[in-house]
Design a protein around this motif. Structure first.
Motif, PDB file in Angstrom:
ATOM      1  N   MET A  30       0.832  -1.188   0.000  1.00  0.00           N
ATOM      2  CA  MET A  30       0.000   0.000   0.000  1.00  0.00           C
ATOM      3  C   MET A  30       0.882   1.260   0.000  1.00  0.00           C
ATOM      4  O   MET A  30       1.913   1.312   0.666  1.00  0.00           O
ATOM      5  CB  MET A  30      -0.911   0.015   1.225  1.00  0.00           C
ATOM      6  CG  MET A  30      -2.043  -1.005   1.164  1.00  0.00           C
ATOM      7  SD  MET A  30      -3.241  -0.543  -0.110  1.00  0.00           S
ATOM      8  CE  MET A  30      -4.445  -1.848   0.135  1.00  0.00           C
ATOM      9  N   PHE A  31       0.433   2.252  -0.761  1.00  0.00           N
ATOM     10  CA  PHE A  31       1.137   3.527  -0.804  1.00  0.00           C
ATOM     11  C   PHE A  31       0.597   4.428   0.310  1.00  0.00           C
ATOM     12  O   PHE A  31      -0.605   4.495   0.540  1.00  0.00           O
ATOM     13  CB  PHE A  31       0.924   4.213  -2.157  1.00  0.00           C
ATOM     14  CG  PHE A  31       1.378   3.391  -3.326  1.00  0.00           C
ATOM     15  CD1 PHE A  31       2.715   3.351  -3.690  1.00  0.00           C
ATOM     16  CD2 PHE A  31       0.460   2.648  -4.058  1.00  0.00           C
ATOM     17  CE1 PHE A  31       3.128   2.599  -4.765  1.00  0.00           C
ATOM     18  CE2 PHE A  31       0.875   1.886  -5.131  1.00  0.00           C
ATOM     19  CZ  PHE A  31       2.209   1.857  -5.492  1.00  0.00           C
ATOM     20  N   LYS A  32       1.493   5.145   0.991  1.00  0.00           N
ATOM     21  CA  LYS A  32       1.098   6.048   2.067  1.00  0.00           C
ATOM     22  C   LYS A  32       1.499   7.472   1.709  1.00  0.00           C
ATOM     23  O   LYS A  32       2.587   7.714   1.158  1.00  0.00           O
ATOM     24  CB  LYS A  32       1.744   5.620   3.379  1.00  0.00           C
ATOM     25  CG  LYS A  32       1.279   4.242   3.863  1.00  0.00           C
ATOM     26  CD  LYS A  32       1.909   3.871   5.189  1.00  0.00           C
ATOM     27  CE  LYS A  32       1.438   2.503   5.653  1.00  0.00           C
ATOM     28  NZ  LYS A  32       2.056   2.113   6.954  1.00  0.00           N
ATOM     29  N   LEU A  33       0.609   8.409   2.035  1.00  0.00           N
ATOM     30  CA  LEU A  33       0.821   9.801   1.676  1.00  0.00           C
ATOM     31  C   LEU A  33       2.143  10.358   2.207  1.00  0.00           C
ATOM     32  O   LEU A  33       2.897  10.980   1.440  1.00  0.00           O
ATOM     33  CB  LEU A  33      -0.358  10.656   2.161  1.00  0.00           C
ATOM     34  CG  LEU A  33      -0.298  12.140   1.809  1.00  0.00           C
ATOM     35  CD1 LEU A  33      -0.247  12.334   0.296  1.00  0.00           C
ATOM     36  CD2 LEU A  33      -1.487  12.877   2.417  1.00  0.00           C
ATOM     37  N   SER A  67      -1.376  21.846   1.499  1.00  0.00           N
ATOM     38  CA  SER A  67      -1.286  22.376   0.144  1.00  0.00           C
ATOM     39  C   SER A  67      -2.267  21.652  -0.782  1.00  0.00           C
ATOM     40  O   SER A  67      -2.666  20.518  -0.539  1.00  0.00           O
ATOM     41  CB  SER A  67       0.133  22.216  -0.403  1.00  0.00           C
ATOM     42  OG  SER A  67       0.434  20.841  -0.601  1.00  0.00           O
ATOM     43  N   GLN A  68      -2.658  22.342  -1.854  1.00  0.00           N
ATOM     44  CA  GLN A  68      -3.555  21.741  -2.835  1.00  0.00           C
ATOM     45  C   GLN A  68      -2.894  20.549  -3.524  1.00  0.00           C
ATOM     46  O   GLN A  68      -3.554  19.572  -3.871  1.00  0.00           O
ATOM     47  CB  GLN A  68      -3.963  22.789  -3.870  1.00  0.00           C
ATOM     48  CG  GLN A  68      -4.892  23.868  -3.329  1.00  0.00           C
ATOM     49  CD  GLN A  68      -5.348  24.830  -4.400  1.00  0.00           C
ATOM     50  OE1 GLN A  68      -4.789  24.862  -5.506  1.00  0.00           O
ATOM     51  NE2 GLN A  68      -6.367  25.609  -4.085  1.00  0.00           N
ATOM     52  N   PHE A  69      -1.601  20.630  -3.716  1.00  0.00           N
ATOM     53  CA  PHE A  69      -0.886  19.515  -4.347  1.00  0.00           C
ATOM     54  C   PHE A  69      -0.983  18.254  -3.479  1.00  0.00           C
ATOM     55  O   PHE A  69      -1.171  17.150  -3.975  1.00  0.00           O
ATOM     56  CB  PHE A  69       0.576  19.883  -4.581  1.00  0.00           C
ATOM     57  CG  PHE A  69       1.345  18.812  -5.296  1.00  0.00           C
ATOM     58  CD1 PHE A  69       1.268  18.674  -6.671  1.00  0.00           C
ATOM     59  CD2 PHE A  69       2.151  17.924  -4.587  1.00  0.00           C
ATOM     60  CE1 PHE A  69       1.964  17.675  -7.329  1.00  0.00           C
ATOM     61  CE2 PHE A  69       2.851  16.924  -5.245  1.00  0.00           C
ATOM     62  CZ  PHE A  69       2.754  16.800  -6.621  1.00  0.00           C
ATOM     63  N   VAL A  71      -5.758  12.031  -3.284  1.00  0.00           N
ATOM     64  CA  VAL A  71      -6.791  11.441  -4.153  1.00  0.00           C
ATOM     65  C   VAL A  71      -6.169  10.403  -5.079  1.00  0.00           C
ATOM     66  O   VAL A  71      -6.712   9.311  -5.281  1.00  0.00           O
ATOM     67  CB  VAL A  71      -7.492  12.550  -4.980  1.00  0.00           C
ATOM     68  CG1 VAL A  71      -8.420  11.929  -6.035  1.00  0.00           C
ATOM     69  CG2 VAL A  71      -8.277  13.475  -4.066  1.00  0.00           C
ATOM     70  N   TRP A  72      -5.021  10.723  -5.640  1.00  0.00           N
ATOM     71  CA  TRP A  72      -4.329   9.782  -6.531  1.00  0.00           C
ATOM     72  C   TRP A  72      -3.925   8.501  -5.799  1.00  0.00           C
ATOM     73  O   TRP A  72      -4.068   7.397  -6.328  1.00  0.00           O
ATOM     74  CB  TRP A  72      -3.106  10.494  -7.114  1.00  0.00           C
ATOM     75  CG  TRP A  72      -2.206   9.580  -7.910  1.00  0.00           C
ATOM     76  CD1 TRP A  72      -2.405   9.113  -9.170  1.00  0.00           C
ATOM     77  CD2 TRP A  72      -0.960   9.015  -7.471  1.00  0.00           C
ATOM     78  NE1 TRP A  72      -1.379   8.306  -9.558  1.00  0.00           N
ATOM     79  CE2 TRP A  72      -0.467   8.221  -8.531  1.00  0.00           C
ATOM     80  CE3 TRP A  72      -0.216   9.116  -6.290  1.00  0.00           C
ATOM     81  CZ2 TRP A  72       0.727   7.532  -8.438  1.00  0.00           C
ATOM     82  CZ3 TRP A  72       0.977   8.428  -6.211  1.00  0.00           C
ATOM     83  CH2 TRP A  72       1.443   7.653  -7.259  1.00  0.00           C
ATOM     84  N   GLN A 119      -6.803   6.045  -5.362  1.00  0.00           N
ATOM     85  CA  GLN A 119      -7.050   5.278  -6.587  1.00  0.00           C
ATOM     86  C   GLN A 119      -5.994   4.192  -6.774  1.00  0.00           C
ATOM     87  O   GLN A 119      -6.305   3.061  -7.149  1.00  0.00           O
ATOM     88  CB  GLN A 119      -7.052   6.222  -7.796  1.00  0.00           C
ATOM     89  CG  GLN A 119      -8.157   7.271  -7.775  1.00  0.00           C
ATOM     90  CD  GLN A 119      -9.542   6.651  -7.801  1.00  0.00           C
ATOM     91  OE1 GLN A 119      -9.768   5.683  -8.514  1.00  0.00           O
ATOM     92  NE2 GLN A 119     -10.454   7.208  -7.011  1.00  0.00           N
ATOM     93  N   MET A 120      -4.747   4.521  -6.510  1.00  0.00           N
ATOM     94  CA  MET A 120      -3.666   3.549  -6.652  1.00  0.00           C
ATOM     95  C   MET A 120      -3.805   2.410  -5.658  1.00  0.00           C
ATOM     96  O   MET A 120      -3.571   1.237  -5.979  1.00  0.00           O
ATOM     97  CB  MET A 120      -2.309   4.243  -6.463  1.00  0.00           C
ATOM     98  CG  MET A 120      -1.956   5.224  -7.580  1.00  0.00           C
ATOM     99  SD  MET A 120      -1.796   4.394  -9.188  1.00  0.00           S
ATOM    100  CE  MET A 120      -0.374   3.345  -8.896  1.00  0.00           C
ATOM    101  N   ASN A 121      -4.198   2.714  -4.425  1.00  0.00           N
ATOM    102  CA  ASN A 121      -4.372   1.677  -3.407  1.00  0.00           C
ATOM    103  C   ASN A 121      -5.555   0.777  -3.736  1.00  0.00           C
ATOM    104  O   ASN A 121      -5.502  -0.436  -3.508  1.00  0.00           O
ATOM    105  CB  ASN A 121      -4.557   2.313  -2.026  1.00  0.00           C
ATOM    106  CG  ASN A 121      -3.262   2.871  -1.470  1.00  0.00           C
ATOM    107  OD1 ASN A 121      -2.175   2.399  -1.800  1.00  0.00           O
ATOM    108  ND2 ASN A 121      -3.353   3.900  -0.636  1.00  0.00           N
ATOM    109  N   ASP A 122      -6.638   1.374  -4.270  1.00  0.00           N
ATOM    110  CA  ASP A 122      -7.777   0.553  -4.690  1.00  0.00           C
ATOM    111  C   ASP A 122      -7.368  -0.395  -5.813  1.00  0.00           C
ATOM    112  O   ASP A 122      -7.756  -1.568  -5.823  1.00  0.00           O
ATOM    113  CB  ASP A 122      -8.929   1.447  -5.164  1.00  0.00           C
ATOM    114  CG  ASP A 122      -9.609   2.193  -4.024  1.00  0.00           C
ATOM    115  OD1 ASP A 122      -9.385   1.799  -2.857  1.00  0.00           O
ATOM    116  OD2 ASP A 122     -10.351   3.156  -4.299  1.00  0.00           O
TER     117      ASP A 122
END
Length: 212
Positions: free
Chosen positions: A1-4, A20-22, A28-29, A32-35
């Motif tokens: 799993m990817f973690k922020l 930040s908006q980034f 959000v990305w 999707q990648m974890n799903d």
């Protein structure tokens, strides 16, 4: 799993400031990648008979030529395991025991089969007596005694029938008379959470047929 935090730590500080908006876009990305990663993990696991469910099991059965019939997923898994094992079975009692052990996920020494032509009481030239099979293994596989008999008869030579099956339980009395022993195989406790299981004797009758 990817973690922020792991992803953000790879980026320059100027674009990874807290809130930040980034960072929100990356989050959000990542979802999707974890799903997607979870879907790929399930797909990989479902290649195995013991993990697959529903139509995926049907696809595996189609590859090996084993239809489902009315069988549940649990029974169908047993049919698929036995189908694969039957491809290399010779029809001897030892090979039959090996297939049964694999199909029911048990040890070969938990089964005992004897040819009934030498039975001193009821000799029969083309019959088998299953004198030991663990009842709990049939229950866990969702298999009735009649369906177990059909499976055995599919493994042996044509025309050989199963005359009776002795289903073994785990119940046992104390090793010493007039002495209480705490055991998983004795009488149940008041809450009925522990205790041995009884065996049974099954003589083939009627049940819905398995597609074997």
């Amino acid at each position: 799993m990817f973690k922020l935090p792991d992803v953000m730590s790879l980026l320059p500080d100027v674009i990874t400031k807290k809130g930040s908006q980034f960072g929100a876009l990356v989050e959000v990305w990542l979802k999707q990648m974890n799903d997607l990663a979870e879907t790929l993990r399930v797909m990989s696991e479902w290649k195995a008979i013991d993990k697959a469910e529903g139509s995926t099991l049907d696809d595996i059965g189609g590859n090996v030529g084993q239809p489902r019939g009315q069988a549940t997923d649990e029974v169908y898994r047993m049919l698929l395991r036995s189908k694969l094992a039957r491809m290399n079975a010779s029809g001897s009692l030892d090979s039959v025991i090996q297939v049964l052990a694999l199909a029911l996920q048990a040890e070969p020494n938990e089964f005992r089969l004897t040819e009934q032509h030498s039975d001193p009481v009821q000799p029969e030239p083309a019959a088998l007596h299953v004198s030991s099979v663990p009842y709990e293994k049939l229950n866990s596989a969702g298999l009735s005694p009649a369906q177990f008999v059909a499976l055995v008869e599919r493994l042996v030579a044509a025309g050989v029938r199963v005359s009776r099956v002795e289903l073994t339980g785990t119940f046992a009395l104390a090793s010493i008379a007039d002495r209480l022993e705490v055991s998983e195989d004795g009488f149940a406790d008041e809450a009925m959470r522990h205790g041995g299981t009884l065996g049974d004797l099954y003589v083939p009758g009627n049940d819905y047929e398995l597609p074997i």
